[in-house]
Design a protein around this motif. Structure first.
Motif, PDB file in Angstrom:
ATOM      1  N   GLU A   1      14.547  67.021  86.211  1.00  0.00           N
ATOM      2  CA  GLU A   1      14.691  65.573  86.370  1.00  0.00           C
ATOM      3  C   GLU A   1      15.060  65.089  84.965  1.00  0.00           C
ATOM      4  O   GLU A   1      14.342  65.389  84.006  1.00  0.00           O
ATOM      5  N   THR A   2      16.188  64.386  84.827  1.00  0.00           N
ATOM      6  CA  THR A   2      16.634  64.057  83.477  1.00  0.00           C
ATOM      7  C   THR A   2      16.207  62.655  83.045  1.00  0.00           C
ATOM      8  O   THR A   2      16.070  61.741  83.858  1.00  0.00           O
ATOM      9  N   PHE A   3      16.011  62.540  81.748  1.00  0.00           N
ATOM     10  CA  PHE A   3      15.656  61.267  81.108  1.00  0.00           C
ATOM     11  C   PHE A   3      16.494  61.149  79.840  1.00  0.00           C
ATOM     12  O   PHE A   3      16.730  62.154  79.162  1.00  0.00           O
ATOM     13  N   ALA A   4      16.904  59.933  79.513  1.00  0.00           N
ATOM     14  CA  ALA A   4      17.578  59.733  78.230  1.00  0.00           C
ATOM     15  C   ALA A   4      16.559  59.933  77.112  1.00  0.00           C
ATOM     16  O   ALA A   4      15.357  59.774  77.325  1.00  0.00           O
ATOM     17  N   LEU A   5      17.060  60.285  75.919  1.00  0.00           N
ATOM     18  CA  LEU A   5      16.178  60.505  74.763  1.00  0.00           C
ATOM     19  C   LEU A   5      15.202  59.340  74.578  1.00  0.00           C
ATOM     20  O   LEU A   5      14.001  59.551  74.349  1.00  0.00           O
ATOM     21  N   GLU A   6      15.703  58.122  74.696  1.00  0.00           N
ATOM     22  CA  GLU A   6      14.880  56.920  74.479  1.00  0.00           C
ATOM     23  C   GLU A   6      13.745  56.818  75.492  1.00  0.00           C
ATOM     24  O   GLU A   6      12.802  56.054  75.299  1.00  0.00           O
ATOM     25  N   LYS A   7      13.870  57.552  76.601  1.00  0.00           N
ATOM     26  CA  LYS A   7      12.868  57.469  77.665  1.00  0.00           C
ATOM     27  C   LYS A   7      11.833  58.595  77.567  1.00  0.00           C
ATOM     28  O   LYS A   7      11.126  58.888  78.540  1.00  0.00           O
ATOM     29  N   ALA A   8      11.744  59.214  76.403  1.00  0.00           N
ATOM     30  CA  ALA A   8      10.813  60.345  76.243  1.00  0.00           C
ATOM     31  C   ALA A   8       9.375  59.939  76.559  1.00  0.00           C
ATOM     32  O   ALA A   8       8.632  60.703  77.183  1.00  0.00           O
ATOM     33  N   ASN A   9       8.987  58.727  76.165  1.00  0.00           N
ATOM     34  CA  ASN A   9       7.608  58.298  76.459  1.00  0.00           C
ATOM     35  C   ASN A   9       7.370  58.177  77.958  1.00  0.00           C
ATOM     36  O   ASN A   9       6.289  58.506  78.452  1.00  0.00           O
ATOM     37  N   THR A  10       8.389  57.700  78.677  1.00  0.00           N
ATOM     38  CA  THR A  10       8.275  57.608  80.139  1.00  0.00           C
ATOM     39  C   THR A  10       8.072  58.998  80.730  1.00  0.00           C
ATOM     40  O   THR A  10       7.217  59.208  81.594  1.00  0.00           O
ATOM     41  N   ALA A  11       8.868  59.955  80.261  1.00  0.00           N
ATOM     42  CA  ALA A  11       8.751  61.327  80.761  1.00  0.00           C
ATOM     43  C   ALA A  11       7.351  61.871  80.484  1.00  0.00           C
ATOM     44  O   ALA A  11       6.721  62.476  81.369  1.00  0.00           O
TER      45      ALA A  11
END
Ligand SMILES: [Zn+2]
Ligand SMILES: [Zn+2]
Length: 343
Positions: free
Chosen positions: A314-324
């Motif tokens: 499941e991919t996340f943008a770098l900026e969304k690391a906290n969400t992941a």
């Protein structure tokens, strides 16, 4: 370059512009394409592992391309602790995988006995070295891997830790015919495929009531899948515990046949409750698995395309690391989170 930086455990990562690293002697500068999120990243971010480098860029399942090569070591460039083939060589533009084990001294008693995973002075990517939650990363080329062409940058990323350290746990089970896996997350999903490929009977244990994961395990080929509060119909020759839950150790031990082994595959686990000696009696063994050796990596990446192992991502943008990380912590990811960073 853009990076997600951990200033202090217990705080969210901060998106920041930081200087692009320069490759030192024997190092590769890698333009990061993807970086998979590992449970260990959570343990570091939450302060469950001691003494991380701070501030720190997390991430140790890094896929990217070689942008620049630091001055190489003179003469024979590898220490003799490798116990395997020559160190891989890389050219500008090559795809490269950067794992957890980032550096060893090659000189301590562990390195000299083929156990560099236990090296007294080892450095680890995304823990005591900066990792891959960033646009660029540097890594000692001797610890990097070439990756099979058939895999894309996203799908191959989870193999670099969940796969690799899972593989080391799996190898510790010897030739166990009946293999139990407690905690059916990323690592289990990958290792189950090798176990089935090699003809093992797989028994999957999930959180009690997690029918969806039990179904996934059955679809992969598990002969039995149930909650970890249940006993398997037959005694197991070995069990791997990937869940960071110490209570599962005596539970798994009671499911073992004589001479069986329980392998704890995580870097962190809650305390293990006491249990009667009779459960350990008859040569049952409890062991942990620490880190990886480069030889594990070579063996693993050789077997990966033969199975062939499939990953769920499941991919996340770098900026969304906290969400992941938050979703991972809450058990709300249904696949391995992979940060997509470059093109
Ligand atoms: Zn060493
Ligand atoms: Zn990991």
């Amino acid at each position: 370059m853009r990076a997600m930086v951990l200033d202090k455990p217990g705080q969210p990562l901060q998106l920041r512009d930081v200087p692009k690293p320069k490759p030192g002697r024997g190092q590769l500068l890698v333009r990061v394409s993807t970086c998979a999120v590992c449970r260990t990243d959570l343990h570091v971010a939450d302060g469950e592992l001691p003494d991380p480098k701070l501030p720190l860029i997390l991430g140790h399942q890094i896929v990217g391309r070689v942008e620049e090569i630091g001055e190489m070591f003179e003469g024979p460039q590898r220490p003799d602790n490798r116990g395997a083939k020559d160190a891989p060589t890389f050219a500008i533009g090559d795809r490269v995988g950067i794992p957890w084990l980032g550096w060893t001294d090659g000189d301590c008693s562990y390195c000299r006995s083929g156990r560099e995973n236990l090296c007294d002075n080892a450095l680890f990517t995304g823990y005591t070295l900066n990792g891959g939650y960033a646009e660029f990363s540097v890594a000692d080329s001797r610890y990097c891997f070439h990756l099979a062409e058939r895999y894309g940058d996203v799908e191959v990323a989870p193999l670099l830790c969940a796969g690799l350290i899972g593989y080391r746990s799996y190898r510790k089970t010897g030739d166990a015919r009946r293999l139990g896996i407690y905690g059916f997350g990323n690592a289990a999903h990958l290792i189950a495929q090798i176990a089935i490929y090699e003809g093992r009977e797989l028994f999957a244990f999930t959180r009690p009531g997690d029918k969806a994961t039990q179904q996934t395990a059955k679809e992969l080929g598990a002969v039995w899948a149930c909650g970890s509060d249940e006993m398997p119909p037959e005694k197991l020759d070995a069990a791997i515990i990937f869940a960071p839950v110490g209570q599962l150790v005596p539970v798994a031990l009671r499911a073992l046949a004589k001479g069986g082994v329980v392998v704890c595959g995580g870097i962190h686990m809650t305390d293990i409750p006491s249990f009667p000696y009779v459960d350990l009696w008859e040569e049952r063994v409890i062991t942990s698995v620490a880190n990886l050796t480069r030889r594990d990596g070579e063996e693993f990446f050789e077997i990966v395309p033969r199975v062939p192992i499939r990953t769920n991502t499941e991919t996340f943008a770098l900026e969304k690391a906290n969400t992941a990380l938050d979703l991972f912590r809450a058990g709300k990811l249904s696949a391995t989170a992979v940060l997509t960073i470059g093109k």
